[in-house]
Write a protein that holds these residues in place. Structure first.
Motif, PDB file in Angstrom:
ATOM      1  N   THR A   1      14.902  20.269   9.523  1.00  9.75           N
ATOM      2  CA  THR A   1      15.322  19.320   8.486  1.00  9.75           C
ATOM      3  C   THR A   1      14.271  18.229   8.311  1.00  9.75           C
ATOM      4  O   THR A   1      13.869  17.922   7.181  1.00  9.75           O
TER       5      THR A   1
ATOM      6  N   HIS B   1      20.595  23.198   3.706  1.00  7.22           N
ATOM      7  CA  HIS B   1      21.744  22.399   3.255  1.00  7.22           C
ATOM      8  C   HIS B   1      21.366  20.934   3.053  1.00  7.22           C
ATOM      9  O   HIS B   1      21.781  20.307   2.070  1.00  7.22           O
ATOM     10  N   VAL B   2      20.589  20.385   3.969  1.00  8.44           N
ATOM     11  CA  VAL B   2      20.204  18.973   3.858  1.00  8.44           C
ATOM     12  C   VAL B   2      19.286  18.757   2.658  1.00  8.44           C
ATOM     13  O   VAL B   2      19.471  17.800   1.895  1.00  8.44           O
ATOM     14  N   VAL B   3      18.318  19.636   2.465  1.00 11.79           N
ATOM     15  CA  VAL B   3      17.412  19.493   1.318  1.00 11.79           C
ATOM     16  C   VAL B   3      18.209  19.582   0.017  1.00 11.79           C
ATOM     17  O   VAL B   3      17.993  18.779  -0.909  1.00 11.79           O
TER      18      VAL B   3
ATOM     19  N   LEU C   1      12.121  17.810   4.835  1.00 13.40           N
ATOM     20  CA  LEU C   1      12.186  16.579   4.050  1.00 13.40           C
ATOM     21  C   LEU C   1      10.814  15.925   3.935  1.00 13.40           C
ATOM     22  O   LEU C   1      10.410  15.505   2.836  1.00 13.40           O
TER      23      LEU C   1
ATOM     24  N   LEU D   1      21.945  10.932   8.348  1.00 19.72           N
ATOM     25  CA  LEU D   1      22.473  12.038   9.139  1.00 19.72           C
ATOM     26  C   LEU D   1      22.731  11.519  10.540  1.00 19.72           C
ATOM     27  O   LEU D   1      21.829  10.969  11.174  1.00 19.72           O
TER      28      LEU D   1
ATOM     29  N   ALA E   1      17.519  10.298   9.994  1.00 20.18           N
ATOM     30  CA  ALA E   1      17.954  11.502  10.705  1.00 20.18           C
ATOM     31  C   ALA E   1      17.926  11.176  12.202  1.00 20.18           C
ATOM     32  O   ALA E   1      17.891  10.008  12.585  1.00 20.18           O
TER      33      ALA E   1
ATOM     34  N   ASP F   1      18.798  25.909  12.766  1.00 23.00           N
ATOM     35  CA  ASP F   1      17.847  24.893  12.346  1.00 23.00           C
ATOM     36  C   ASP F   1      17.424  25.115  10.892  1.00 23.00           C
ATOM     37  O   ASP F   1      17.443  24.192  10.073  1.00 23.00           O
TER      38      ASP F   1
ATOM     39  N   THR G   1      17.768  19.603  14.345  1.00 20.40           N
ATOM     40  CA  THR G   1      17.338  18.831  13.176  1.00 20.40           C
ATOM     41  C   THR G   1      15.834  18.916  12.905  1.00 20.40           C
ATOM     42  O   THR G   1      15.358  18.342  11.932  1.00 20.40           O
TER      43      THR G   1
ATOM     44  N   VAL H   1      26.385  15.666  11.523  1.00 19.78           N
ATOM     45  CA  VAL H   1      25.908  17.043  11.642  1.00 19.78           C
ATOM     46  C   VAL H   1      26.586  17.654  12.868  1.00 19.78           C
ATOM     47  O   VAL H   1      26.442  17.142  13.985  1.00 19.78           O
TER      48      VAL H   1
ATOM     49  N   LEU I   1      20.528  24.690   8.396  1.00 24.51           N
ATOM     50  CA  LEU I   1      20.853  23.271   8.220  1.00 24.51           C
ATOM     51  C   LEU I   1      19.829  22.568   7.340  1.00 24.51           C
ATOM     52  O   LEU I   1      20.187  21.741   6.494  1.00 24.51           O
ATOM     53  N   SER I   2      18.563  22.903   7.514  1.00 26.25           N
ATOM     54  CA  SER I   2      17.525  22.255   6.702  1.00 26.25           C
ATOM     55  C   SER I   2      17.714  22.579   5.220  1.00 26.25           C
ATOM     56  O   SER I   2      17.533  21.702   4.367  1.00 26.25           O
TER      57      SER I   2
END
Length: 190
Positions: free
Chosen positions: A71, A40-42, A75, A118, A58, A34, A68, A154, A37-38
């Motif tokens: 993430t 990478h997304v940011v 965000l 996503l 998302a 978790d 997620t 994802v 991934l957050s």
């Protein structure tokens, strides 16, 4: 390939993918995934020029899906509006603000405001063919995205397929995938 045959091929593939997904998910550290991934997304959102006031679509992960929650939190902490889907009776998607506990629908076209989308999925191939659970929800939603909006599936590591997945003319490709290993672009923009 005909649409009927493609649908049968997809349906035949899903049980294998779901079984592999359950095994993979059971072996993963969900909390660690978790957080990674957050990050990478940011980073991806920043690289795409998204900032406070922009929108990211998302989803709220099922237990077997890559998580997620971090993430969404990361965000929204940066002032980015996160919308998540509400599945309608016909399997189309409406959207609501992620923090909205009342889940007030914003309308199916709300996804067109997203600067990044996503999506969940079971697998993807190297040209961006995403295989989901079979309801067509995300293909309909992705058709409403703005032409310059990038969509990423994802996945867990190992869910990228080098062989071409079955696809129909209505299937909407994704631009890349996100795993705990990072971002992989399939289409222009990366």
């Amino acid at each position: 390939m005909t649409e009927d045959r493609t649908s049968r091929d997809k349906a035949a593939l899903r049980p294998t993918l779901l079984a592999a997904r359950r095994e993979t998910a059971a072996a993963r550290d969900r909390d660690a995934d978790d957080l990674v991934l957050s990050v990478h997304v940011v980073r991806l959102a920043h690289e795409l020029g998204l900032a406070a006031g922009d929108v990211v679509a998302a989803y709220e992960a099922l237990p077997s899906e890559p998580p997620t929650a971090a993430t969404v939190t990361a965000l929204t902490a940066r002032g980015i509006r996160v919308i998540v889907p509400i599945t309608l009776p016909d399997n189309d998607l409406d959207w609501c603000d992620a923090p909205d506990e009342r889940r007030m629908p914003l309308g199916p076209d709300t996804i067109s405001a997203a600067g990044l989308i996503l999506t969940p999925g079971l697998a993807v191939d190297l040209v961006g063919t995403r295989l989901g659970r079979g309801g067509g929800s995300y293909d309909r939603a992705l058709a409403r995205r703005s032409p310059d909006t990038h969509a990423f599936v994802v996945l867990h590591p190992g869910e990228l397929h080098s062989a071409r997945l079955p696809f129909d003319t209505h299937d909407e490709p994704v631009d890349g995938m996100l795993t705990v290993d990072g971002v992989t672009w399939f289409r222009a923009g990366g």
